[in-house]
Structure formats: structure tokens, C-alpha cells
Design a protein around this motif. Structure first.
Motif, PDB file in Angstrom:
ATOM      1  N   LYS A 239       0.696  -1.165  -0.176  1.00 30.32           N
ATOM      2  CA  LYS A 239      -0.143  -0.023  -0.105  1.00 30.32           C
ATOM      3  C   LYS A 239       0.720   1.202   0.117  1.00 30.32           C
ATOM      4  N   SER A 240       0.316   2.265  -0.642  1.00 33.07           N
ATOM      5  CA  SER A 240       1.217   3.444  -0.704  1.00 33.07           C
ATOM      6  C   SER A 240       0.075   4.881  -0.698  1.00 33.07           C
TER       7      SER A 240
ATOM      8  N   ALA B 121      -4.058   6.700  -3.169  1.00 29.43           N
ATOM      9  CA  ALA B 121      -3.799   5.720  -2.369  1.00 29.43           C
ATOM     10  C   ALA B 121      -4.027   4.579  -3.168  1.00 29.43           C
ATOM     11  N   THR B 122      -3.256   3.581  -2.940  1.00 27.27           N
ATOM     12  CA  THR B 122      -3.103   2.168  -3.737  1.00 27.27           C
ATOM     13  C   THR B 122      -3.105   1.090  -2.497  1.00 27.27           C
TER      14      THR B 122
ATOM     15  N   LYS C 279      -3.739  -3.167  -7.129  1.00 31.10           N
ATOM     16  CA  LYS C 279      -5.070  -3.741  -7.719  1.00 31.10           C
ATOM     17  C   LYS C 279      -6.236  -2.866  -7.357  1.00 31.10           C
ATOM     18  N   VAL C 280      -6.321  -2.239  -6.066  1.00 28.48           N
ATOM     19  CA  VAL C 280      -7.250  -1.098  -5.511  1.00 28.48           C
ATOM     20  C   VAL C 280      -6.514   0.243  -5.550  1.00 28.48           C
TER      21      VAL C 280
ATOM     22  N   ALA D 195      -8.811  -3.207  -9.999  1.00 33.52           N
ATOM     23  CA  ALA D 195      -8.413  -3.722 -11.452  1.00 33.52           C
ATOM     24  C   ALA D 195      -8.876  -5.372 -11.313  1.00 33.52           C
ATOM     25  N   LEU D 196      -9.525  -5.812 -12.206  1.00 32.17           N
ATOM     26  CA  LEU D 196     -10.107  -7.159 -12.415  1.00 32.17           C
ATOM     27  C   LEU D 196      -8.802  -7.905 -12.884  1.00 32.17           C
ATOM     28  N   SER D 197      -8.237  -7.366 -13.686  1.00 31.14           N
ATOM     29  CA  SER D 197      -6.883  -8.094 -14.338  1.00 31.14           C
ATOM     30  C   SER D 197      -5.904  -6.889 -14.585  1.00 31.14           C
TER      31      SER D 197
END
Length: 358
Positions: free
Chosen positions: A26-27, A73-74, A79-80, A117-119
Motif C-alpha cells: 500500500k502507498s 492511495a493504492t 489492484k485497488v 483492477a479485475l486483471s
């Protein structure tokens, strides 16, 4: 009210940060900008700045642009993601005109969205996000010209809804549905269809985007524009010719159909813009924008044609950019004003802007 906005954004970002206790990927990144300008229209007409495009509406005065603060934020290795992008000032208020008119605190929210992100090739986005239509964007540091084009001014600014992006190498596709154009909080059941097809060369030196935004089948009184349909098809092309010279091209067509019984004409207006970008050194950039608007049936602009030529010099010192700019405009009809208040078919403007990003 501002505290509430910041509080909501911080809570959302903190929630993303704690989404997965074991996630070490996470970031959180914080960025932003401030800008301001001085503008002088040489006609110096009393009570008329001779500005027909977004934002730079002052005459012979110093003016504040916009202060922005953006948090990205990730989590879960990207992915999120969550983005909270807030803006304060005249520029932000004008680009959120529905919320500003309603005196809503949402006028400060430029963007606020979540992406999943689904992929590696497919992602879903929900919330408020900047429009995909057009060459220019609302943030001053991301444009080489400081004043805005006619096509940017009269196209959509943002969308609030959901979209799906699919990529396969240099080829991309986007499809989405959103509230009525530019509305964060919808006042109508009319929805906007969003679409984009993109492609380019493998080396990234040529990129093209075919964009669409519009609605159709609306009934009388079902949308703020009182239109049966509005469709905008837009093409953006970016070409890097050398490491010091690039070309941008934007073509757009907006079709407007009035409801039955309306006294306003239905029809289309079209626009073309060519951007010549020269960077002789890392600190100096020059952009010449030439734009032509055609409204042969006078469905929107009050004149059949407008030509605008803008020359901007970007002088960069680290995160600071100074932009002196000259702009000349001419129209088929007298849509501008002279010093004595009479009509004029042309006008000229000088502008000096300062932009800082962090």
C-alpha cells in the motif's frame, strides 16, 4: 464545510490504507498545484472582458486561479486505488458550475473515485472523474497554454458514474455511464453514455483517441439543457516528431437536437485545433494553438465561425512555470466589444500566468 470535505477524503483514504492489514504494497502520494494570472484585453471595453472561453474572465487585474490538493492511495499491489482531488478558487468553481450554483460543497471536489483492477488489462472505476473528451484538461500545470480553448469550454468537464477500461498493448477501449453531463449530484434521470477507443505506435510516439459523450431520447423538461439529445464525437492525436518538437490535434463535433416545439434550431457545431509544441531547452517551451469553430446554422455560438490563435511561452524553473501569452480572436459576427462599447469582429489579449506544482 471545508473541514468536512477534507475529513471525508481523509477517512476514505485511511480506509484504503487499512483495507488489508497484511498488505505491504500500500502507498499514499500527495500532490497539488497553485496558479494565478494577470490578463489585459486591448479593447479595454467597460464591463466586458471579451473572454468567450472558460475561466480567464478578468480585465486589467491580478486574479487567483485554483489551488489543488490530490491524494492517491493504492493497496494490494495497485489492484485497488482511491483518488481524492480537491480544488479551491475561481477555476474550480467554474468547472463545477452546477454545484457552485447550488452552493454545494461538492463544487470543491474535482475528482473522487475508486478503481478496482479485475486483471492487468481490465479495470473498473466508480465516482467522479475528469472527462476523456478533448485535448485540454482543467488543471493548469497539465496544459501548455494557460487560457482555454473553445472546444474545451463547450465540451464536458467531468462525469460522475462508472466506467470500464480494457487495454491490450497500445490499444484501449472504455465504456461507461454517468449522470447528466457535468453533474456530480444529478437533478435528472437522463444519463450520459461514455466511450473511448485508443491506439498508437509501439514506440509511443503516436497516440490517438476517439472519444464519445452524449445522451439521447430525453423528454421535455427531463434535463437542464432542454434538449432531446446531445452527442459529441471527438478525436485527439498526439505525435512526437523529435525530442524537441511535437504536434497535438483535436477535432470535435457536437450535435444538438431540440425538443419538439422549441424555437431554437437543431444542428451541429464543429471545431478543429492544432497545437505546435517546441521545446528548445528543458526550461523553455513554446506552444502555438490555432483553433477554428464552425457553427454554420448558428445553433450555439451566435456566429457562424470563430478563429482563435494563442501563443504561449512556458519558462520553467523547477516546479515553477511562468507563462506569458498572446491571444488573437476573430469571428464572422461582432461578438466582441470595442472600447466605446460598439461591436467588433476581433479582439486581442495579453496574459501572464504563474503556476507552481508539488
Amino acid at each position: 464545510m471545508i473541514k468536512k470535505i477534507f475529513g471525508t477524503a481523509i477517512i476514505a483514504l485511511c480506509a484504503m490504507q487499512t483495507l488489508h492489514a497484511q498488505d505491504s504494497t500500500k502507498s499514499l502520494a500527495i500532490s497539488g498545484s497553485v496558479d494565478g494570472y494577470y490578463r489585459y484585453n486591448f479593447s479595454n471595453a467597460a464591463g466586458n472582458s471579451n473572454n468567450k472561453t472558460s475561466f480567464t474572465n478578468s480585465q486589467s487585474s491580478f486574479a487567483l486561479g485554483m489551488a489543488t490538493i490530490k491524494a492517491d492511495a493504492t493497496a494490494l499491489s495497485g489492484k485497488v486505488t482511491a483518488t481524492a482531488d480537491l480544488g479551491f478558487g475561481t477555476r474550480a468553481e467554474e468547472f463545477s458550475y452546477y454545484e457552485s450554483a447550488a452552493k454545494s460543497s461538492l463544487a470543491m471536489v474535482k475528482q473522487l473515485y475508486l478503481t478496482y483492477a479485475l486483471s492487468s488489462n481490465v479495470k473498473l472505476t466508480a465516482g467522479k472523474f475528469a472527462t476523456h473528451v478533448g485535448y485540454e484538461v482543467m488543471d493548469a500545470p497539465l496544459n501548455r497554454n494557460y487560457s482555454m480553448s473553445y472546444m474545451f469550454t463547450n465540451g464536458p468537464f467531468s462525469h460522475t458514474g462508472v466506467k470500464m477500461d480494457v487495454t491490450a498493448g497500445p490499444v484501449g477501449f472504455m465504456l461507461g455511464v454517468a449522470n447528466f453531463i457535468d453533474q456530480t449530484t444529478s437533478t435528472t434521470s437522463t444519463k450520459t453514455l461514455l466511450a473511448q477507443v485508443s491506439g498508437g505506435s509501439k514506440d509511443g510516439k503516436l497516440k490517438a483517441y476517439l472519444n464519445y459523450a452524449g445522451f439521447f431520447g430525453a423528454h421535455e423538461g427531463s434535463n437542464p439543457l432542454a434538449l432531446k439529445s446531445l452527442s459529441q464525437l471527438d478525436l485527439v492525436v498526439n505525435a512526437t516528431v523529435t525530442d524537441k518538437f511535437g504536434i497535438g490535434f483535436n477535432a470535435t463535433m457536437q450535435d444538438r437536437k431540440q425538443i419538439e416545439g422549441s424555437t431554437n434550431p437543431s444542428g451541429s457545431w464543429k471545431g478543429l485545433a492544432l497545437y505546435l509544441n517546441v521545446d528548445p531547452s528543458p526550461t523553455v517551451g513554446l506552444t502555438w494553438r490555432n483553433e477554428l469553430i464552425s457553427d454554420s446554422k448558428v445553433v450555439y455560438y451566435g456566429t457562424k465561425s470563430i478563429y482563435a490563435s494563442t501563443l504561449s511561452l512556458d519558462y520553467k524553473v523547477g516546479p515553477f512555470t511562468l507563462i506569458p501569452e498572446l491571444r488573437f480572436e476573430a469571428a464572422q459576427s461582432e461578438i466582441y466589444s470595442k472600447n466605446d462599447g460598439t461591436g467588433s469582429k476581433s479582439t486581442a489579449t495579453a496574459l501572464l500566468a504563474a503556476v507552481y506544482k508539488f
